[in-house]
Design an enzyme around this catalytic site. Structure first.
Site, short mmCIF file in Angstrom:
data_model
loop_
_atom_site.label_atom_id
_atom_site.label_comp_id
_atom_site.label_asym_id
_atom_site.label_seq_id
_atom_site.Cartn_x
_atom_site.Cartn_y
_atom_site.Cartn_z
N HIS A 1 -2.15 5.69 6.25
CA HIS A 1 -0.74 6.09 6.33
C HIS A 1 -0.65 7.53 5.86
O HIS A 1 -1.50 8.01 5.09
CB HIS A 1 0.13 5.28 5.38
CG HIS A 1 0.15 3.80 5.61
ND1 HIS A 1 0.56 3.21 6.78
CD2 HIS A 1 -0.16 2.77 4.78
CE1 HIS A 1 0.51 1.90 6.67
NE2 HIS A 1 0.07 1.60 5.47
N CYS B 1 0.83 -1.21 0.00
CA CYS B 1 0.00 0.00 0.00
C CYS B 1 0.87 1.27 0.00
O CYS B 1 0.61 2.22 -0.75
CB CYS B 1 -0.93 0.00 1.20
SG CYS B 1 -0.13 -0.43 2.76
P1 NAD Z 1 -5.68 -10.47 6.75
O1 NAD Z 1 -5.11 -11.11 7.95
O2 NAD Z 1 -6.70 -9.41 6.90
O3 NAD Z 1 -6.32 -11.59 5.82
C1 NAD Z 1 -5.65 -12.79 5.53
C2 NAD Z 1 -6.65 -13.88 5.22
O4 NAD Z 1 -5.95 -15.12 5.03
C3 NAD Z 1 -7.65 -14.14 6.34
O5 NAD Z 1 -8.92 -14.39 5.76
C4 NAD Z 1 -7.13 -15.40 7.00
O6 NAD Z 1 -8.18 -16.16 7.57
C5 NAD Z 1 -6.53 -16.13 5.83
N1 NAD Z 1 -5.49 -17.09 6.23
C6 NAD Z 1 -4.75 -17.07 7.36
N2 NAD Z 1 -3.92 -18.12 7.36
C7 NAD Z 1 -4.14 -18.79 6.22
C8 NAD Z 1 -3.62 -19.98 5.66
N3 NAD Z 1 -2.68 -20.69 6.30
N4 NAD Z 1 -4.08 -20.37 4.44
C9 NAD Z 1 -5.02 -19.66 3.79
N5 NAD Z 1 -5.57 -18.55 4.30
C10 NAD Z 1 -5.13 -18.12 5.49
O7 NAD Z 1 -4.43 -9.97 5.91
P2 NAD Z 1 -4.39 -8.74 4.89
O8 NAD Z 1 -4.21 -7.48 5.66
O9 NAD Z 1 -5.53 -8.85 3.94
O10 NAD Z 1 -3.00 -9.01 4.17
C11 NAD Z 1 -2.91 -9.91 3.07
C12 NAD Z 1 -1.71 -9.51 2.25
O11 NAD Z 1 -1.92 -8.19 1.75
C13 NAD Z 1 -0.37 -9.46 3.01
O12 NAD Z 1 0.67 -9.79 2.12
C14 NAD Z 1 -0.26 -7.99 3.39
O13 NAD Z 1 1.06 -7.58 3.63
C15 NAD Z 1 -0.83 -7.35 2.14
N6 NAD Z 1 -1.35 -5.98 2.32
C16 NAD Z 1 -2.07 -5.65 3.41
C17 NAD Z 1 -2.53 -4.34 3.55
C18 NAD Z 1 -3.28 -3.90 4.76
O14 NAD Z 1 -3.22 -2.75 5.11
N7 NAD Z 1 -4.03 -4.76 5.41
C19 NAD Z 1 -2.27 -3.39 2.56
C20 NAD Z 1 -1.59 -3.80 1.40
C21 NAD Z 1 -1.12 -5.10 1.29
#
Ligand code: NAD
Length: 339
Positions: A221, A141
């Site tokens: 941010h 992000c």
């Molecule tokens: P999150 O924790 O909100 O969601 C992750 C999902 O994956 C959940 O539904 C969880 O139940 C599932 N999960 C957990 N363990 C798992 C497994 N072993 N197998 C399959 N599914 C599983 O995470 P997020 O914030 O959506 O982040 C996901 C990615 O996006 C990461 O790489 C993060 O760095 C990136 N990201 C996050 C943001 C943010 O601000 N949240 C912004 C940009 C990028």
């Protein structure tokens, strides 16, 4: 109509699912969950087929009365591409252990290491490099936010050198275990932070150094940028360029948007789903040029700015559109993104 699956229907996954679902050249054939929580229930209520990523947990879903369409293995066979939105670090493991073995194209998110995926993506800076690619990482992000404004500025005036201070939210709104609650944390306490090198994975050769802090807020941010320019331009030229740049919004503090809280209120007022702001918000008053160095401040809605980029990445990798501008325009139109 290409078939897309989402592995990890969390913060990013559920937003990417909705963004894909409103396009006319791709559809969601399934999303995965590990835990039978409210998000799993809502995925089914929205009409997504739900697959469980941990087959041994089937009983838990039955007990929670959440209908599943199968396990993740049943989903793989139906896909043209999977968007891996699992927690950072898991995606690279899934790439090596599953997607490569099954020959499934996959998109990863910013929590994965560039080196392990091999290619990083931003719609505006290097779309063409992902045409037909099998594995692509949509940058984080913060990196997406930096690219969205640095690219048009580079096009206009040539960027000689960037120095940026990134004020990062401590946690997402739904996260109860992260912080800080009452501190400002140099994060990392060393310079540079990883953000500059991350920008260089999609803006090749850019001279950029960043430092970062964590603060007790959950909603956005905030970035402070100092950009040395090659060409002499006026602030009005920059304003004009950014006003005509897609996925960037110029907002005015003096019109009641002087903080990230008010920017988010604006996103809710314009009726965005979940109150998301897909665009990068630049404070118009912050733009100033001193001795050919441009200064500005911007805000990034971390939960949503990467979402349209995921849609564009799908189009590039499946070669649905070779022209980035056309993909960006199509994604924007279908997601009601301004500009
Ligand atoms: P999150 O924790 O909100 O969601 C992750 C999902 O994956 C959940 O539904 C969880 O139940 C599932 N999960 C957990 N363990 C798992 C497994 N072993 N197998 C399959 N599914 C599983 O995470 P997020 O914030 O959506 O982040 C996901 C990615 O996006 C990461 O790489 C993060 O760095 C990136 N990201 C996050 C943001 C943010 O601000 N949240 C912004 C940009 C990028």
């Amino acid at each position: 109509m290409k078939s897309v699956g989402i592995n990890g229907y969390g913060t990013i996954g559920k937003r990417v699912a909705d963004a894909v679902a409103c396009q006319d050249d791709m559809k969601i054939v399934g999303v995965t969950k590990r835990t039978p929580d409210f998000e799993a229930k809502m995925a089914v209520e929205k009409g997504y087929d739900l697959y469980i990523s941990a087959p041994e947990r089937e009983g838990m879903f039955k007990e929670a009365d959440i209908e599943i369409s199968g396990t993740i293995d049943d989903l793989y066979d139906q896909l043209d591409i999977i968007v891996d939105c699992t927690p950072g670090g898991l995606g690279a493991k899934n790439k090596a252990n599953i997607y490569e073995k099954k020959g499934i194209k996959a998109i990863f998110e910013g929590g994965e290491k560039h080196e392990l995926i091999g290619k990083s993506f931003n719609s505006f800076t290097n779309y063409e490099d992902s045409l037909g690619a099998d594995y692509v990482r949509v940058v984080s992000c913060n990196t997406t936010g930096l690219c969205r404004t640095l690219k048009p500025i580079d096009d206009l005036a040539g960027v000689k050198k960037v120095r940026a201070v990134m004020v990062r939210r401590g946690a997402d709104p739904g996260q109860i275990k992260s912080g800080p609650i009452n501190a400002i944390v140099p994060n990392p306490p060393t310079v540079p932070s990883h953000h500059g090198p991350d920008v260089q994975t999609v803006m090749y050769g850019l001279d950029i150094t960043t430092m970062a802090l964590l603060v007790p807020t959950t909603i956005m941010h905030q970035h402070n940028l100092m950009v040395e320019l090659n060409k002499s331009v006026q602030v009005d030229d920059i304003i004009n360029k950014l006003e005509n740049t897609s996925r960037v919004l110029l907002l005015e503090a003096e019109r009641g948007m002087g903080s990230t809280a008010q920017v988010m209120e604006y996103a809710r007022d314009i009726g965005r789903p979940r109150g998301d702001l897909f665009e990068i918000a630049v404070w118009k008053e912050s733009l100033n040029i001193v001795d050919n160095e441009l200064f500005y401040m911007q805000a990034i809605h971390q939960e949503s700015d990467v979402v349209p980029e995921n849609v564009d990445a799908i189009r590039a990798m499946l070669e649905l559109e070779s022209d980035p501008a056309k993909s960006i325009e199509k994604t924007n139109k279908n997601m009601d993104i301004i500009g």
